[in-house]
Design an enzyme around this catalytic site. Structure first.
Site, short mmCIF file in Angstrom:
data_model
loop_
_atom_site.label_atom_id
_atom_site.label_comp_id
_atom_site.label_asym_id
_atom_site.label_seq_id
_atom_site.Cartn_x
_atom_site.Cartn_y
_atom_site.Cartn_z
CG HIS A 65 68.75 58.87 43.92
ND1 HIS A 65 68.18 58.29 42.83
CD2 HIS A 65 66.78 58.83 44.58
CE1 HIS A 65 66.66 58.61 42.08
NE2 HIS A 65 66.69 59.04 43.33
CG HIS A 92 75.70 60.30 39.99
ND1 HIS A 92 75.37 60.43 39.01
CD2 HIS A 92 75.97 58.98 40.59
CE1 HIS A 92 75.67 59.21 38.68
NE2 HIS A 92 76.42 58.65 39.40
CG HIS A 94 76.50 54.97 43.74
ND1 HIS A 94 75.41 54.57 43.57
CD2 HIS A 94 76.49 55.35 41.96
CE1 HIS A 94 74.74 55.69 42.34
NE2 HIS A 94 76.06 55.65 41.64
CD GLU A 104 75.57 51.76 41.74
OE1 GLU A 104 75.82 52.00 41.06
OE2 GLU A 104 74.84 51.69 42.29
CG HIS A 117 78.79 55.94 38.42
ND1 HIS A 117 77.50 55.53 39.06
CD2 HIS A 117 79.51 55.22 38.02
CE1 HIS A 117 78.03 54.37 39.27
NE2 HIS A 117 78.92 54.05 38.47
CB THR A 200 72.90 51.33 39.15
OG1 THR A 200 73.12 53.00 39.59
CG2 THR A 200 74.59 51.08 38.19
CB THR A 201 69.00 54.84 40.34
OG1 THR A 201 69.01 55.83 39.25
CG2 THR A 201 70.59 55.37 41.13
C1 SG7 Z 1 71.49 59.03 40.34
O1 SG7 Z 1 71.97 58.06 39.81
C2 SG7 Z 1 71.82 60.43 40.01
C3 SG7 Z 1 70.63 60.23 39.09
C4 SG7 Z 1 71.61 59.28 38.24
C5 SG7 Z 1 71.01 57.93 38.91
O2 SG7 Z 1 71.38 58.73 41.83
O3 SG7 Z 1 72.77 60.84 39.56
O4 SG7 Z 1 71.00 61.48 38.04
C6 SG7 Z 1 69.30 62.06 37.94
C7 SG7 Z 1 69.36 63.13 36.75
O5 SG7 Z 1 68.87 61.98 38.80
O6 SG7 Z 1 70.71 59.30 36.78
C8 SG7 Z 1 69.47 59.14 34.59
C9 SG7 Z 1 70.51 59.96 35.63
O7 SG7 Z 1 72.41 60.48 35.41
C10 SG7 Z 1 71.66 56.46 38.03
O8 SG7 Z 1 73.28 56.77 37.47
S1 SG7 Z 1 73.53 55.39 37.18
O9 SG7 Z 1 73.12 54.56 36.91
O10 SG7 Z 1 75.32 56.53 36.65
N1 SG7 Z 1 74.29 55.31 38.59
ZN ZN Z 2 76.00 56.15 39.87
#
Ligand code: SG7
Ligand code: ZN
Length: 258
Positions: A65, A92, A94, A104, A117, A200-201
């Site tokens: 993602h 991470h 976006h 986002e 984020h 957001t995922t």
């Molecule tokens: C990203 O956004 C990942 C996810 C993250 C998700 O796709 O970095 O991280 C993992 C550990 O899969 O989910 C639980 C989490 O941090 C959503 O994060 S966000 O709402 O800050 N975009």
């Molecule tokens: Zn994020």
């Protein structure tokens, strides 16, 4: 939740609601922040950052993602209207396509090229899964980026690794970095927005206290473009990995008091 794969669903978020209950909830993220409807809150003082200066070794991972960096040291945030101390877990980003718009959150309808984020969870939890069962278990700091003429050299080590993590599930080890390195020393950290929302995922869990900083971090166009080298599963370019704006459904967005 475990059924979610980005290659067939990331770019079709309208499908998320069917597969993931929370994605159709009433407190979803991201949102468009309408500044004239925000409420100034004097308790939203500057956050206290602890150990953000400390360097750590970690790897950068293409998780299908985004590209994500785990945080193996105890760096925390507190104050700023947060009820307790939260520790950083991972960060991470976006982004858009070739340096185009890709944040986002939006401010008065304005989208930025990229959004960082930094995901935190309440200090006493051992993992995110547990923290996500608490309606305020997770605190995410969101920072926008804007195009600048000169490159932001503090991002060189991360951007240089992007070519090594093109493929989904690939990892690359980073030279030592700190969280402070992501945020320029002159960054205004006192102006931010605060609201209650979700991941957001998928599963779009409604357990997130969002802090969205007003002032963007500079990166050059070449640096922004580098993120489009990364790929989703199946060798498709990982571009536009942001979720569309979600309805506010009557939620109040607050702004910091200074
Ligand atoms: C990203 O956004 C990942 C996810 C993250 C998700 O796709 O970095 O991280 C993992 C550990 O899969 O989910 C639980 C989490 O941090 C959503 O994060 S966000 O709402 O800050 N975009
Ligand atoms: Zn994020």
């Amino acid at each position: 939740q475990s059924q979610f794969t980005c290659e067939d669903q990331c770019n079709a978020p309208e499908k998320w609601n069917h597969a993931n209950q929370d994605c159709g909830g009433r407190s979803q993220s991201p949102i468009n922040i309408v500044t004239r409807k925000t409420l100034k809150d004097e308790t939203l003082t500057p956050l206290q950052f602890k150990n953000y200066q400390q360097t750590f070794r970690s790897s950068i991972k293409n998780n299908g993602h985004s590209v994500q960096v785990g945080i193996p040291i105890i760096s925390t945030i507190s104050g700023g209207g947060l009820l307790t101390t939260y520790k950083a877990v991972q960060f991470h980003l976006h982004w858009g396509k070739d340096g185009g718009l890709g944040s986002e959150h939006t401010i008065d309808g304005e989208q930025y090229p990229m959004e960082l984020h930094i995901v935190h969870m309440k200090n006493h939890y051992v993992d995110l899964t547990t923290a996500l069962r608490d309606p305020v278990g997770v605190a995410v700091l969101g920072f926008f980026y804007e195009e600048s003429k000169s490159a932001n050299r503090k991002y060189d080590s991360i951007i240089n690794m992007l070519q090594s993590v093109r493929a989904t599930n690939s990892n690359g080890s980073l030279p030592p970095i700190s969280l402070a390195q992501l945020i320029p020393p002159e960054q205004n950290l006192t102006s931010y927005y605060r609201y209650r929302g979700s991941l957001t995922t998928p599963g779009c869990t409604e357990a997130v206290v969002w802090t969205v900083f007003e002032n963007p971090i500079p990166l050059s166009m070449e640096q922004l473009r580098a993120f489009s080298k990364v790929q989703f599963h199946g060798s498709k370019s990982m571009v536009n990995n942001f979720r569309p704006i979600q309805p506010l459904n009557g939620r109040q967005v607050f702004r910091s008091g200074s």
